[in-house]
Design an enzyme around this catalytic site. Structure first.
Site, PDB file in Angstrom:
ATOM      1  CG  HIS A  62      45.400  36.613  45.367  1.00 49.57           C
ATOM      2  ND1 HIS A  62      44.242  37.288  44.241  1.00 49.57           N
ATOM      3  CD2 HIS A  62      44.682  36.285  46.287  1.00 49.57           C
ATOM      4  CE1 HIS A  62      43.101  37.405  45.109  1.00 49.57           C
ATOM      5  NE2 HIS A  62      43.394  36.583  46.322  1.00 49.57           N
ATOM      6  CG  HIS A  86      42.941  38.581  51.284  1.00 48.14           C
ATOM      7  ND1 HIS A  86      43.609  39.150  50.415  1.00 48.14           N
ATOM      8  CD2 HIS A  86      42.130  37.512  50.692  1.00 48.14           C
ATOM      9  CE1 HIS A  86      43.541  38.666  49.214  1.00 48.14           C
ATOM     10  NE2 HIS A  86      42.662  37.693  49.440  1.00 48.14           N
ATOM     11  CD  GLU A  90      39.340  30.444  53.896  1.00 44.62           C
ATOM     12  OE1 GLU A  90      38.337  29.825  53.091  1.00 44.62           O
ATOM     13  OE2 GLU A  90      39.312  30.421  54.931  1.00 44.62           O
ATOM     14  CG  ASP A  91      44.499  29.732  51.195  1.00 52.63           C
ATOM     15  OD1 ASP A  91      43.446  29.145  51.356  1.00 52.63           O
ATOM     16  OD2 ASP A  91      44.515  30.933  50.365  1.00 52.63           O
ATOM     17  CG  ASP A 153      39.682  37.794  47.362  1.00 56.10           C
ATOM     18  OD1 ASP A 153      40.753  37.499  46.799  1.00 56.10           O
ATOM     19  OD2 ASP A 153      38.808  37.196  47.812  1.00 56.10           O
ATOM     20  CG  ASP A 273      17.696  54.220  19.288  1.00 57.08           C
ATOM     21  OD1 ASP A 273      19.096  54.040  19.158  1.00 57.08           O
ATOM     22  OD2 ASP A 273      16.986  53.743  18.587  1.00 57.08           O
TER      23      ASP A 273
HETATM   24 MN    MN Z   1      42.139  35.838  48.004  1.00 56.91          MN
END
Ligand code: MN
Length: 720
Positions: A62, A86, A90-91, A153, A273
């Site tokens: 990703h 990125h 977060e993860d 993203d 049109d």
């Molecule tokens: Mn991401």
């Protein structure tokens, strides 16, 4: 997979993507810069090592794909590195500090910026809400690369949306159509916008899209002949005029047809049109010559010509726009621009990276643009039209905050929690005692930042504090506080006046009910006051003495003058009971700072009301000598809130003494409001400590605790 087998057919998807990425970067980055990108890739791959996408691929695919999208707009090295990283904040367990150590402060900020945007949840489809969200996004991202990474993203997530559950697909598609596509539009990133719109449309309204697609196919077939006739006509005319250029037919995209039909309530053919062409030339003067040539071919519709070359739009967009009256009266839209202008129109703000990558200038330019965008009004359906409504004002004036329900509240820049409270509702403002910002309790004067989630804590007994006026920024809060205080002071003064008058009447052996209405009216006329409330208010504020008023209301006809009742024993009077939180008309003296449990006395302070002092206060003795306008007061059996008191401690200067004092004080649930220190001779110092306590008992607990500390030599309460 076995690491020994690395034949090409067994190449892992992430390796293939990484190769594509380096290949794309080679066209515009130095080898040294690409090495840095590789380092970021390895770092991210390691951080996401155990993670997989819903599709089953390794997670690292990703961020690699996101970086690859960004190479299309030739994102710089820092932006590519940040794109690879990125999702690590977060993860994964990676922290911002770790990123800063590894890749520098700049990259850490970029990644943090992207993560912050991910925290914002899109919760309402209402148009106004969506508009606020978009502005908030722009305001939060001080660096535009953050938005670009976020857009890339989202684009990759949309491309791979099919693996999600239908409900989730719809939610993400709504968000894409409501927030991300318009954002890409605002940044002029046309290619990304079109793809986001198409993917969003497909996921959100698959049936409508299919119907529309069929309709477009049929219509295209019907008008094919006319389109090519017009196209050939234009081309021939331009060639004859000796103008070097390319002519392309412009197809309206499905989603923009759909949106026009919905927004303007028109049917398909009215939208469809329109015959649209674009002429791309090599030089600026060719644009004007081409314009002359097509105006010669078909007559232009008056008022539709726009010269965005001479007067380019704020984001740098340049083109000539005109509409012609074609065969059978069909409208023909023409855009004329150079190749460079076309580049800007396709990639928008990113074109600044393409042509001007000289660091500072790019940032300055981008910032200016960002500010312009922030102040712009809602755009219309047309891709570039929003710029036309642009108000040029270079400082964003508002910030956007979340209420606990997810509503977006707009307040002026520099606003505090109090401003937010009043922005939600005047009652919330009037009753607020504390605030939580992003789930943490903060003082009410905390300045808020874009995107903060704010929750206001209220209490039924709370009321606005005049000190708030020193730091609120919004007119709404200022007016709310002032209005409340004014009404409140009046009301409180009347209530106090009534109590005081009743007390004095009782001393004279009368009750309030026994005084005739005529008597009252007579006195009001005599004093020139409009109402009984006005009289009571005057008494409450200390402008008029209750005792004299009571006498004037009770003295008999012909009873000249006022007899002083010298024998009156004030100790038998029932005192005025105070709770300590009255605030406006009954104030606690600043000199002696009385607290519940102290013997107290009230002194009138004309115009301001009653000031409650400690009986032992020096100011009381003075006043009693010169002025008999004082009042019995007593504490209510239950008082609320915290009372400030000051103590003086003499302390041995030894290490940790102050810390020991502070922890002793907090151990008995008191708070230090302020400390001032006076160093004598290096061995001892005198500290003045201001504390908040509930009452006298609480204070003695604090003092006992402090006395037990070895560093403390002496401790007294300060009362003047
Ligand atoms: Mn991401």
């Amino acid at each position: 997979m076995d690491s020994a087998t690395n034949k090409p057919e067994q190449e892992k998807p992430e390796e293939r993507l990484a190769k594509l990425l380096y290949e794309a970067l080679k066209s515009y980055l130095e080898p040294k810069q690409i090495e840095e990108v590789e380092r970021a890739y390895r770092f991210a791959a390691e951080a996401h090592i155990d993670q997989y996408r819903v599709s089953g691929e390794r997670y690292i695919c990703h961020p690699l794909s996101v970086a690859l999208v960004l190479t299309e707009i030739r994102m710089d090295q820092a932006g590519i590195v940040a794109a690879l990283l990125h999702d690590v904040l977060e993860d994964t367990p990676v922290t911002k500090e770790m990123l800063a150590d590894e890749f520098g402060e700049n990259i850490a900020e970029l990644v943090d910026g992207v993560s912050k945007l991910s925290h914002i949840q899109f919760r309402s489809k209402a148009e106004a809400q969506a508009e606020s969200m978009r502005k908030m996004f722009l305001a939060m991202a001080s660096d535009l690369r953050v938005i670009m990474i976020k857009l890339a993203d989202r684009l990759h997530n949309m491309r791979t949306l099919g693996v999600m559950k239908p409900v989730k697909q719809r939610r993400i598609a709504d968000e894409t159509l409501g927030i991300y596509a318009p954002l890409a539009n605002r940044l002029g990133m046309n290619n990304i916008r079109l793809e986001l719109e198409d993917l969003g449309f497909k996921a959100r309204y698959p049936v409508r899209r299919r119907v529309l697609e069929e309709a477009v196919k049929r219509a295209r077939g019907n008008r094919k002949e006319l389109v090519s006739k017009i196209e050939i006509g234009i081309k021939t005319r331009l060639i004859n005029a000796g103008i070097e250029c390319r002519v392309v037919g412009r197809e309206k995209h499905l989603y923009s047809i759909y949106r026009k039909m919905i927004n303007r309530r028109v049917n398909f053919s009215e939208v469809f049109d329109v015959y649209a062409f674009r002429i791309i030339t090599d030089r600026v003067d060719s644009c004007y010559r081409a314009l002359g040539a097509v105006h010669n071919l078909y007559s232009p519709i008056p008022g539709k010509f726009k010269d965005y070359i001479a007067l380019s739009k704020a984001n740098g967009y340049q083109s000539l726009h005109t509409i012609l009256k074609g065969p059978h009266g069909v409208p023909i839209e023409i855009q004329i621009r150079t190749k460079e202008m076309h580049g800007v129109a396709e990639t928008g703000i990113a074109a600044h990276w393409l042509y001007k990558s000289t660091g500072k200038e790019t940032q300055v330019r981008a910032h200016e643009w960002l500010r312009n965008l922030l102040d712009s009004h809602e755009e219309s359906g047309d891709s570039m039209e929003f710029i036309e409504n642009l108000k040029v004002d270079l400082t964003p004036k508002e910030i956007y905050l979340f209420s606990p329900k997810g509503d977006i509240i707009k307040v002026p820049m520099g606003s505090t929690a109090v401003d937010f409270a009043y922005a939600v509702h005047t009652d919330i403002g009037n009753r607020c005692v504390a605030a939580k910002v992003n789930k943490r309790v903060v003082p009410l004067n905390t300045r808020l930042k874009n995107g903060d989630a704010v929750e206001i804590i209220t209490a039924s007994w709370a009321r606005p504090n005049p000190a708030w006026l020193n730091y609120v920024s919004s007119i709404k809060a200022r007016t709310g506080i002032r209005t409340y205080l004014k009404n409140f002071k009046e009301k409180e003064a009347i209530e106090l006046g009534e109590k005081l008058l009743e007390k004095e009447l009782n001393v004279l052996g009368k009750t309030y009910d026994e005084i005739s209405g005529e008597r009252i009216i007579g006195l009001l006329e005599e004093l020139g006051l409009p109402s009984l409330d006005a009289l009571l208010g005057e008494i409450g504020l200390g402008n008029r003495m209750a005792l004299l008023t009571a006498r004037r209301l009770t003295h008999k006809e012909g009873d000249e003058g006022i007899k002083l009742e010298s024998g009156k024993d004030r100790d038998t009077e029932s005192p005025l009971v105070i709770r300590g939180t009255e605030g406006m008309v009954v104030n606690l003296a600043n000199c002696c700072k009385p607290i519940p449990g102290d013997p107290i006395i009230g002194l009138f302070n004309p115009g301001k009301g009653v000031v409650v002092h400690h009986q032992g206060c020096r100011n009381v003795a003075e006043s009693k000598k010169n002025n008999r306008n004082w009042l019995e007061v007593a504490w209510a059996s239950k008082t609320e809130g915290q009372f400030v008191v000051e103590i003086r401690v003499e302390v041995l200067n030894q290490r940790g003494a102050l810390a020991a004092i502070a922890s002793a004080i907090s151990a008995v649930d008191s708070n230090i409001e302020n400390i001032t220190m006076d160093d004598h001779d290096g061995h001892t110092s005198t500290d003045f400590i201001r504390l908040a306590v509930a009452d006298r008992l609480h204070l003695s607990k604090v003092m006992r605790k402090l006395r037990a500390l070895p560093a403390i030599l002496k401790i007294v309460r300060v009362m003047s």
